[in-house]
Scaffold this motif. Structure first.
Motif, PDB file in Angstrom:
ATOM      1  N   GLN A   2       0.849  -1.180   0.000  1.00 42.45           N
ATOM      2  CA  GLN A   2       0.000   0.000   0.000  1.00 42.45           C
ATOM      3  C   GLN A   2       0.884   1.229   0.000  1.00 42.45           C
ATOM      4  OE1 GLN A   2      -3.166  -0.192  -0.296  1.00 42.45           O
ATOM      5  NE2 GLN A   2      -3.869  -2.132   0.510  1.00 42.45           N
ATOM      6  N   GLY A  40     -20.377  -6.342   3.390  1.00 42.57           N
ATOM      7  CA  GLY A  40     -21.163  -6.979   2.343  1.00 42.57           C
ATOM      8  C   GLY A  40     -21.420  -6.112   1.136  1.00 42.57           C
ATOM      9  N   GLU A  41     -20.802  -4.939   1.116  1.00 43.06           N
ATOM     10  CA  GLU A  41     -21.018  -4.028  -0.010  1.00 43.06           C
ATOM     11  C   GLU A  41     -19.692  -3.545  -0.573  1.00 43.06           C
ATOM     12  OE1 GLU A  41     -25.144  -2.236   1.920  1.00 43.06           O
ATOM     13  OE2 GLU A  41     -23.656  -0.883   1.058  1.00 43.06           O
ATOM     14  N   GLY A  42     -19.751  -2.989  -1.782  1.00 45.01           N
ATOM     15  CA  GLY A  42     -18.564  -2.385  -2.351  1.00 45.01           C
ATOM     16  C   GLY A  42     -18.393  -0.961  -1.842  1.00 45.01           C
ATOM     17  N   PRO A  43     -17.209  -0.382  -2.011  1.00 46.76           N
ATOM     18  CA  PRO A  43     -16.977   1.007  -1.580  1.00 46.76           C
ATOM     19  C   PRO A  43     -17.879   1.986  -2.326  1.00 46.76           C
ATOM     20  CG  PRO A  43     -14.905  -0.115  -2.069  1.00 46.76           C
ATOM     21  CD  PRO A  43     -16.004  -0.998  -2.571  1.00 46.76           C
ATOM     22  N   LEU A  88     -11.937   4.475   3.238  1.00 44.56           N
ATOM     23  CA  LEU A  88     -10.792   4.214   2.367  1.00 44.56           C
ATOM     24  C   LEU A  88     -10.415   5.471   1.597  1.00 44.56           C
ATOM     25  CD1 LEU A  88     -12.274   0.938   0.884  1.00 44.56           C
ATOM     26  CD2 LEU A  88     -10.171   0.992   2.235  1.00 44.56           C
ATOM     27  N   MET A  95      -5.564   4.038  -9.087  1.00 44.98           N
ATOM     28  CA  MET A  95      -6.144   2.744  -8.705  1.00 44.98           C
ATOM     29  C   MET A  95      -5.568   2.186  -7.413  1.00 44.98           C
ATOM     30  SD  MET A  95      -8.024   2.607 -11.346  1.00 44.98           S
ATOM     31  CE  MET A  95      -8.177   2.745 -13.108  1.00 44.98           C
ATOM     32  N   GLY A  98      -5.670   2.851   0.161  1.00 41.44           N
ATOM     33  CA  GLY A  98      -5.088   2.581   1.464  1.00 41.44           C
ATOM     34  C   GLY A  98      -5.783   1.386   2.098  1.00 41.44           C
ATOM     35  N   ALA A  99      -5.290   0.946   3.250  1.00 45.09           N
ATOM     36  CA  ALA A  99      -5.871  -0.206   3.941  1.00 45.09           C
ATOM     37  C   ALA A  99      -7.149   0.153   4.684  1.00 45.09           C
ATOM     38  CB  ALA A  99      -4.854  -0.815   4.904  1.00 45.09           C
TER      39      ALA A  99
ATOM     40  N   SER B  33     -13.315  -2.356 -14.054  1.00 48.53           N
ATOM     41  CA  SER B  33     -12.077  -2.628 -13.313  1.00 48.53           C
ATOM     42  C   SER B  33     -12.344  -3.712 -12.283  1.00 48.53           C
ATOM     43  CB  SER B  33     -11.578  -1.366 -12.605  1.00 48.53           C
ATOM     44  OG  SER B  33     -11.352  -0.324 -13.533  1.00 48.53           O
ATOM     45  N   TYR B  35     -10.873  -5.606  -8.679  1.00 50.36           N
ATOM     46  CA  TYR B  35     -10.043  -5.424  -7.501  1.00 50.36           C
ATOM     47  C   TYR B  35     -10.135  -6.674  -6.624  1.00 50.36           C
ATOM     48  CZ  TYR B  35     -10.124  -0.388  -8.529  1.00 50.36           C
ATOM     49  OH  TYR B  35      -9.986   0.843  -9.122  1.00 50.36           O
ATOM     50  N   GLN B  37      -9.818  -7.668  -2.606  1.00 50.09           N
ATOM     51  CA  GLN B  37      -9.766  -7.098  -1.264  1.00 50.09           C
ATOM     52  C   GLN B  37      -9.635  -8.225  -0.246  1.00 50.09           C
ATOM     53  OE1 GLN B  37     -13.158  -4.737   0.009  1.00 50.09           O
ATOM     54  NE2 GLN B  37     -11.904  -3.571   1.445  1.00 50.09           N
ATOM     55  N   GLY B  40      -9.379  -7.249   5.954  1.00 49.73           N
ATOM     56  CA  GLY B  40      -8.659  -6.228   6.701  1.00 49.73           C
ATOM     57  C   GLY B  40      -7.801  -5.314   5.853  1.00 49.73           C
ATOM     58  N   GLN B  41      -7.903  -5.426   4.540  1.00 51.65           N
ATOM     59  CA  GLN B  41      -7.097  -4.612   3.636  1.00 51.65           C
ATOM     60  C   GLN B  41      -7.982  -3.774   2.721  1.00 51.65           C
ATOM     61  OE1 GLN B  41      -3.649  -4.485   3.619  1.00 51.65           O
ATOM     62  NE2 GLN B  41      -3.855  -5.710   5.481  1.00 51.65           N
ATOM     63  N   GLY B  42      -7.364  -2.799   2.066  1.00 51.07           N
ATOM     64  CA  GLY B  42      -8.069  -2.063   1.044  1.00 51.07           C
ATOM     65  C   GLY B  42      -8.037  -2.830  -0.270  1.00 51.07           C
ATOM     66  N   PRO B  43      -8.880  -2.438  -1.221  1.00 55.06           N
ATOM     67  CA  PRO B  43      -8.874  -3.105  -2.526  1.00 55.06           C
ATOM     68  C   PRO B  43      -7.532  -2.940  -3.241  1.00 55.06           C
ATOM     69  CG  PRO B  43     -10.860  -1.768  -2.234  1.00 55.06           C
ATOM     70  CD  PRO B  43      -9.923  -1.412  -1.121  1.00 55.06           C
ATOM     71  N   GLN B  44      -7.093  -4.016  -3.906  1.00 54.59           N
ATOM     72  CA  GLN B  44      -5.882  -4.001  -4.724  1.00 54.59           C
ATOM     73  C   GLN B  44      -6.304  -4.129  -6.186  1.00 54.59           C
ATOM     74  OE1 GLN B  44      -2.615  -3.881  -3.725  1.00 54.59           O
ATOM     75  NE2 GLN B  44      -2.915  -3.949  -1.509  1.00 54.59           N
ATOM     76  N   PHE B  45      -5.825  -3.215  -7.014  1.00 51.09           N
ATOM     77  CA  PHE B  45      -6.211  -3.167  -8.425  1.00 51.09           C
ATOM     78  C   PHE B  45      -5.623  -4.357  -9.174  1.00 51.09           C
ATOM     79  CE2 PHE B  45      -7.371  -1.494 -12.403  1.00 51.09           C
ATOM     80  CZ  PHE B  45      -6.269  -1.434 -13.239  1.00 51.09           C
ATOM     81  N   GLN B  48      -7.987  -3.402 -15.664  1.00 48.92           N
ATOM     82  CA  GLN B  48      -9.106  -2.615 -16.182  1.00 48.92           C
ATOM     83  C   GLN B  48      -9.325  -2.956 -17.654  1.00 48.92           C
ATOM     84  OE1 GLN B  48      -8.921   1.792 -17.216  1.00 48.92           O
ATOM     85  NE2 GLN B  48     -10.146   1.854 -15.334  1.00 48.92           N
ATOM     86  N   LEU B  88     -12.356 -10.957  -1.176  1.00 49.03           N
ATOM     87  CA  LEU B  88     -13.544 -10.372  -1.806  1.00 49.03           C
ATOM     88  C   LEU B  88     -13.091  -9.773  -3.134  1.00 49.03           C
ATOM     89  CD1 LEU B  88     -16.579  -9.527  -1.478  1.00 49.03           C
ATOM     90  CD2 LEU B  88     -15.700  -7.356  -0.581  1.00 49.03           C
ATOM     91  N   LEU B  90     -13.959  -7.437  -6.152  1.00 47.33           N
ATOM     92  CA  LEU B  90     -14.843  -6.321  -6.466  1.00 47.33           C
ATOM     93  C   LEU B  90     -14.715  -5.930  -7.927  1.00 47.33           C
ATOM     94  CD1 LEU B  90     -13.987  -4.146  -3.357  1.00 47.33           C
ATOM     95  CD2 LEU B  90     -16.216  -5.171  -3.795  1.00 47.33           C
ATOM     96  N   PHE B 103     -18.969   0.663  -7.600  1.00 50.36           N
ATOM     97  CA  PHE B 103     -18.577  -0.698  -7.245  1.00 50.36           C
ATOM     98  C   PHE B 103     -19.791  -1.608  -7.087  1.00 50.36           C
ATOM     99  CE2 PHE B 103     -14.025  -0.799  -6.295  1.00 50.36           C
ATOM    100  CZ  PHE B 103     -13.719   0.551  -6.292  1.00 50.36           C
ATOM    101  N   GLY B 104     -19.593  -2.862  -7.438  1.00 47.40           N
ATOM    102  CA  GLY B 104     -20.573  -3.887  -7.127  1.00 47.40           C
ATOM    103  C   GLY B 104     -20.377  -4.400  -5.719  1.00 47.40           C
ATOM    104  N   PRO B 105     -21.250  -5.303  -5.268  1.00 44.62           N
ATOM    105  CA  PRO B 105     -21.158  -5.815  -3.885  1.00 44.62           C
ATOM    106  C   PRO B 105     -20.041  -6.832  -3.688  1.00 44.62           C
ATOM    107  CG  PRO B 105     -22.957  -6.864  -5.044  1.00 44.62           C
ATOM    108  CD  PRO B 105     -22.414  -5.815  -5.960  1.00 44.62           C
TER     109      PRO B 105
END
Lengths: 107, 112
Positions: A2, A40-43, A88, A95, A98-99, B33, B35, B37, B40-45, B48, B88, B90, B103-105
């Motif tokens: 990150q 359960g959802e996306g950002p 976030l 793209m 952060g965590a 795009s 991702y 996830q 405990g982390q943010g999404p990683q790309f 695309q 997960l 995304l 984003f989708g679920p």
């Protein structure tokens, strides 16, 4: 890895309290975005900040982009249980996310 | 407008298997795009897609591949699954690269 560091990682507060979370990087971003993600959802996008020093307000949320465009903060006034979620930050067009800061607001 | 939809919602696979995840973009969007996830982390790309071609790619091995169809829907394929692929996944869509992503679920993949 990150490139965006968010702090704190976890935050648990009582309803009505104020809080600030931070997003820091050694890189310069053309612009930066803040998202909120619920289980359960996306950002979901909250705001995009573009100009160094820019301040944007979204109801009780205040977002600031650092003068050097390397950091940003999110301040929430009078937090409510509905503010609970994962906050976030992400470099726009980069793209990279952060965590996140996981916020819990207790009633 | 249905927004971004992903299928399946949950998936359990074993190591070495292959998986295909699907995404339908928001109506009017042409860019998808993907991702990853981890907990405990943010999404990683991952990558695309635009106009049925991979336009950008993140730091993921070739085991991760994708496809975009003429109707802009997209698939993510992962071969030779590892335990560490549990996450997960995304999907996000936008109207071109420069506009807001929706984003989708997500699809929750568990590799045993």
């Amino acid at each position: 890895t990150q490139l965006l560091e968010q702090s704190p990682q976890f935050l648990s507060i009582q309803e009505g309290e104020n809080l600030t979370v931070y997003c820091n990087s050694s890189s310069v971003f053309s612009s930066l975005q803040w998202y909120r993600q619920e289980p359960g959802e996306g950002p979901v996008l909250l705001v995009t900040v573009v100009t160094g020093g820019e301040v944007k307000k979204l109801k009780r949320l205040t977002f600031q982009f650092g003068d050097a465009r390397k950091d940003s903060s999110l301040h929430i006034t009078a937090a409510q249980p509905g503010d609970t979620g994962l906050y976030l930050c992400a470099g726009y067009l980069d793209m990279r996310f952060g965590a996140g800061t996981r916020l819990t607001v207790k009633p | 407008d249905a927004g971004v939809t992903q299928s399946p919602t949950h998936l359990i696979k074993t190591r070495g298997q292959q998986v295909t995840l699907r995404c339908s973009p928001k109506s009017g969007h042409d860019t998808v795009s993907w991702y990853q996830q981890a907990l405990g982390q943010g999404p990683q790309f991952i990558f695309q897609y635009y106009e049925e071609e991979e336009r950008q790619r993140g730091n993921f091995p070739d085991r991760f591949s994708g496809h975009q169809f003429p109707n802009y829907s997209s698939e993510l394929n992962v071969n030779a699954l590892l335990l560490g692929d549990s996450a997960l996944y995304l999907c996000a869509s936008s109207l071109d690269h420069y506009n807001e992503q929706f984003f989708g679920p997500g699809t929750r993949l568990t590799v045993l």
